[in-house]
Design a protein around this motif. Structure first.
Motif, mmCIF file in Angstrom:
data_model
loop_
_atom_site.group_PDB
_atom_site.id
_atom_site.type_symbol
_atom_site.label_atom_id
_atom_site.label_comp_id
_atom_site.label_asym_id
_atom_site.label_seq_id
_atom_site.Cartn_x
_atom_site.Cartn_y
_atom_site.Cartn_z
ATOM 1 N N TRP A 61 0.981 -1.192 -0.194
ATOM 2 C CA TRP A 61 0.026 0.052 -0.167
ATOM 3 C C TRP A 61 0.801 1.053 0.041
ATOM 4 C CZ3 TRP A 61 -5.708 0.250 0.669
ATOM 5 C CH2 TRP A 61 -5.920 1.870 0.951
ATOM 6 N N GLU A 72 1.256 5.241 -0.032
ATOM 7 C CA GLU A 72 0.470 6.751 -0.031
ATOM 8 C C GLU A 72 1.591 7.479 -0.715
ATOM 9 O OE1 GLU A 72 0.350 7.633 4.217
ATOM 10 O OE2 GLU A 72 -0.312 5.921 4.828
ATOM 11 N N ILE A 81 -6.415 5.063 3.871
ATOM 12 C CA ILE A 81 -6.015 4.051 4.725
ATOM 13 C C ILE A 81 -6.937 4.166 6.025
ATOM 14 C CG2 ILE A 81 -3.954 5.415 5.859
ATOM 15 C CD1 ILE A 81 -4.007 1.834 5.205
ATOM 16 N N TYR A 98 0.542 -8.264 4.137
ATOM 17 C CA TYR A 98 0.415 -6.904 3.975
ATOM 18 C C TYR A 98 1.809 -6.407 4.344
ATOM 19 C CZ TYR A 98 -1.999 -2.401 4.261
ATOM 20 O OH TYR A 98 -2.626 -1.132 4.119
ATOM 21 N N ASP A 108 3.139 -0.195 4.630
ATOM 22 C CA ASP A 108 2.147 1.085 4.673
ATOM 23 C C ASP A 108 2.913 1.894 5.559
ATOM 24 O OD1 ASP A 108 -0.991 1.677 4.449
ATOM 25 O OD2 ASP A 108 -0.006 2.471 6.044
#
Lengths: 466, 295
Positions: free
Chosen positions: B41, B43, B51, B72, B75
């Motif tokens: 993920w 940003e 998020i 995952y 992030d």
């Protein structure tokens, strides 16, 4: 020593620290994200600022909705009804709860507790985890349990504000929709559940962590200058439920005079008509080739000095918490404030009159100006708006993280976040876990602080990526 | 508060889409029918609101996502690691099989120097670089929110950071989930579908039909007011807000039935107009958001 990215904050940030003999000799905080909201707002309809400025920050959007609404009301000479204030302050209160729960469990706790490393997201490069397994595991359990409560806080926000993040409820005059008895009942039920979680889990967990990291009561002090714009205050009937606009310097608490707020750009890569200016005066222009510049972050000042803002500042200034000023005190003040906010919200809830309409058909004035100053989750937030020919002609925003992550003025005094790191002991300079812990205690929001800034100093020196 | 359309089987079934797909995907992972794949993920130039919105998901929720459905890996907002070690985690995944979720637009001004997501091997890594490096190699790319999809508020005029949506920088197809923010169901449902069956059916703007096929105006509970010409003249009235600037008539997404935050409310339910936050061209082409001067 450079830490970049500083994770578990909102936005992107680099810490550059000079460490000599395991002590931080100097430290700089630099924001790494530029968007330019103030430029974007010029020429737009003043009403649009309420929804537009929320997009500055995904975790504290209601704060911007509120400051923007207050600035418009000020410019349009509109006084919100008391019921309108109660309702929008309740929406704002939901954001405090959401933010403080997420900041404590998702952003702060991983600095001190070992999360299951079988999950790649929780891998770390240091081993300074001191809690006994049983206590550690209990907080790990609460890390996951807390997700339901921060989610509930946003559900409460949506009950009164339509959706979260980026609500539609806060608007000129109060809020858009009247509160029905059904909404109030559901809101109260969720609030009581969150309050129980805060009191029985979050506050004890903060003190448990504090027990094993006692030296964090001795570092991260900063200046001890505090400032608040006030929040949940000056209601006609209820008076002040939390804190009025005041400041603290050298142990002396005095009322805030908003006329003495300035920004200065001495070490920031901007030009303006004057190096130091008040919020209504000017929007700065970028200037990379500036000898004294080291960052795009500006330096908000009150009476010419840097001030810390946020939960510790408010709890200190309101007299609710005076244990100390440090990294750990900031975290404890935040969790205690979460409980305090639930008290305030229950009082507001008890004074709501259901189904009171508060909206009108508003006219935008030909010209005008107004300020919206309010304390939000991370501290003092100011929006200043000027209207000419019925559109926005100037929009200035000074955010809480602008205060806490501020750069240096002509006196070369570091910003509060920088000051808090300077002098701290770093046991292993290769893995300076202390610095992240100190700076996170401010709950930095770089999405907010750098809405007009960028990592300018790199432009001259860094290798440009092909 | 939450009574609209509850009796229509088409609507009530659609409310289960994300949850059903998630549980199917988790079962398939557990039974070894599909691999547990990596999710990164990123940003970029935005507000990190997507998020936060993802954390608001209830069924499926975030814990299920990271513990049961995917690995995952990265992030910025949630990972325990920081600094170079965090960037190592990202770059170590570059040659693996991964699905890329991206929130935020990409600032392209001055070679991308307006958004730096971290420093790796002494070098600042811009959003502009990282999207190209990781976007081309990903198994699938999902643009989460309006900024990643089409530039969004980050690209609002005069677009000071020269932001663009991620598709502009990639020579491969991106699945777009616009919305400011993206609803957690839209992301979870799309991800689960992709894991199970590959790319979902998309419309001409690359949005999954299962969430973006209906116009807000057509499903709006206030549509009867519009049809009869009963219009609100100020906020806080429970009639049609078309004349206050509501963008429901042009906005294609399922808010009226899905609603927000455990389905408790939505903007029009809160007596405020839709501002078209899930539409191409938001915000510039959707303004003014609120107006009182329509006759």
């Amino acid at each position: 020593m450079i830490i970049n990215p500083v994770t578990r904050i909102s936005g992107f940030m680099e810490i550059d620290a000079d460490i000599e003999d395991n002590v931080v000799a100097d430290a700089r905080t630099e924001g790494l994200l530029f968007r330019g909201f103030e430029n974007m707002l010029e020429g737009r309809s003043p009403f649009d600022a309420v929804y537009f400025t929320q997009r500055i920050c995904g975790i504290c959007s209601s704060a911007h909705a509120l400051a923007s609404t207050m600035a418009l009301e000020n410019a349009m000479s509109i006084a919100p009804s008391q019921q309108g204030r109660y309702l929008r302050d309740l929406i704002h209160g939901c954001e405090f709860l959401q933010n403080h729960i997420r900041h404590f469990y998702q952003y702060t706790a991983p600095d001190f507790i070992r999360l299951p490393e079988s999950n790649a997201l929780f891998a770390t490069d240091h081993n300074d985890f001191r809690l006994p397994k049983e206590k550690n595991d209990r907080i790990v359990q609460h890390y996951f349990d807390s997700l339901a409560y921060s989610r509930s806080a946003h559900e409460m926000l949506a009950i009164l504000g339509g959706k979260a993040p980026h609500n539609h409820g806060i608007f000129v005059g109060g809020v858009t929709a009247p509160a029905t008895p059904e909404k109030i009942t559901r809101f109260r039920a969720l609030l009581l559940e969150i309050r129980t979680f805060i009191c029985s889990k979050m506050i004890p967990d903060a003190y448990t962590i504090a027990d094993y990291y006692k030296e964090y009561f001795a570092n991260g002090r900063g200046y001890g200058n505090f400032l608040t714009f006030g929040c949940f205050n000056a209601y006609h009937k209820l008076g002040t439920l939390y804190v009025d606009p005041v400041t603290n310097r050298d142990g002396k608490i005095t009322p805030l005079n908003p006329g003495e707020i300035t920004e200065t750009i001495y070490t920031s890569w901007y030009t303006a008509e004057t190096e130091t200016y008040t919020p209504y005066e000017t929007i700065t222009q970028p200037e990379l080739e500036k000898d004294d510049g080291y960052s795009w972050v500006k330096a908000p000042r009150y009476r010419g000095l840097p001030y810390e803002v946020g939960p510790l500042a408010r709890m200190w200034l309101s007299g609710a918490y005076r244990h100390g000023i440090s990294t750990m005190d900031r975290t404890i003040a935040r969790v205690l404030e979460a409980k305090k906010i639930t008290d305030v919200m229950l009082t507001l809830l008890n004074n709501l009159i259901p189904c009171v309409s508060m909206q009108k058909k508003y006219q935008i004035p030909e010209s005008g100006r107004g300020a919206g100053l309010v304390d939000t989750t991370r501290g003092a937030l100011g929006h200043w708006v000027k209207i000419e020919n019925k559109v926005i002609s100037l929009y200035q925003i000074i955010t809480p993280s602008g205060w806490n992550l501020s750069t240096r003025s002509r006196d070369l005094l570091p910003g509060p976040g920088e000051k808090a790191m300077i002098g701290a002991t770093v046991i292993n300079p290769d893995v300076p876990v202390e610095l992240g812990r100190i700076i996170r205690s401010f709950d930095p929001c770089v999405s907010c602080a750098t809405h007009v800034y960028s990592k300018g100093n790199l432009i001259r020196t860094m290798q440009v990526v092909p | 508060m939450n009574t609209t359309s509850g009796s229509c089987p088409n609507f009530s079934m659609r409310l289960e889409t994300a949850s059903m797909l998630f549980h199917k995907a988790v079962d398939a992972v557990q039974q070894g029918q599909i691999p547990k794949r990596n999710l990164i993920w990123l940003e970029l130039t935005g507000c990190a609101g997507n998020i936060i919105s993802l954390l608001n998901g209830e069924d499926p929720d975030f814990k299920g996502l990271i513990s049961q459905m995917v690995h995952y890996l990265y992030d910025n907002s949630l990972m325990a690691a920081e600094g170079e070690f965090a960037m190592d985690q990202l770059f170590d995944a570059l040659d693996s099989d991964y699905i890329l979720a991206v929130e935020g637009a990409v600032s392209t001004k001055d070679e991308g120097l307006y958004t730096i997501i971290g420093r790796w091997k002494g070098r600042p890594i811009t959003a502009y670089e990282v999207i190209q490096t990781f976007g081309e190699r990903a198994a699938h790319v999902i643009a989460v929110g309006t900024c990643a999809s089409d530039g969004g508020i980050s690209a609002a005029r005069p677009n000071p950071a020269q932001c663009v949506g991620i598709q502009n920088l990639l020579n491969r197809k991106v699945i777009k989930l616009p919305g400011c923010p993206c609803h957690p169901d839209w992301f979870m449902g799309t991800l689960a579908y992709t894991l199970l069956f590959g790319e979902p059916e998309l419309d001409a703007r690359q949005r999954p039909l299962m969430f973006y096929s209906t116009l807000i105006h057509d499903l709006c509970p206030r549509r009867p007011c519009f049809d009869r010409g009963v219009f609100a003249t100020q906020l806080g009235e429970d009639t049609c807000m078309f004349k206050l600037g509501c963008r429901g008539p042009v906005t294609r997404v399922d808010c009226p039935i899905r609603k927000w935050n455990d389905r408790v409310n939505w903007p029009i339910g809160d007596d405020g107009p839709c501002i078209g936050c899930a539409m191409f061209g938001f915000p510039d082409k959707m303004e003014p958001f609120v107006r009182f001067d329509t006759t």
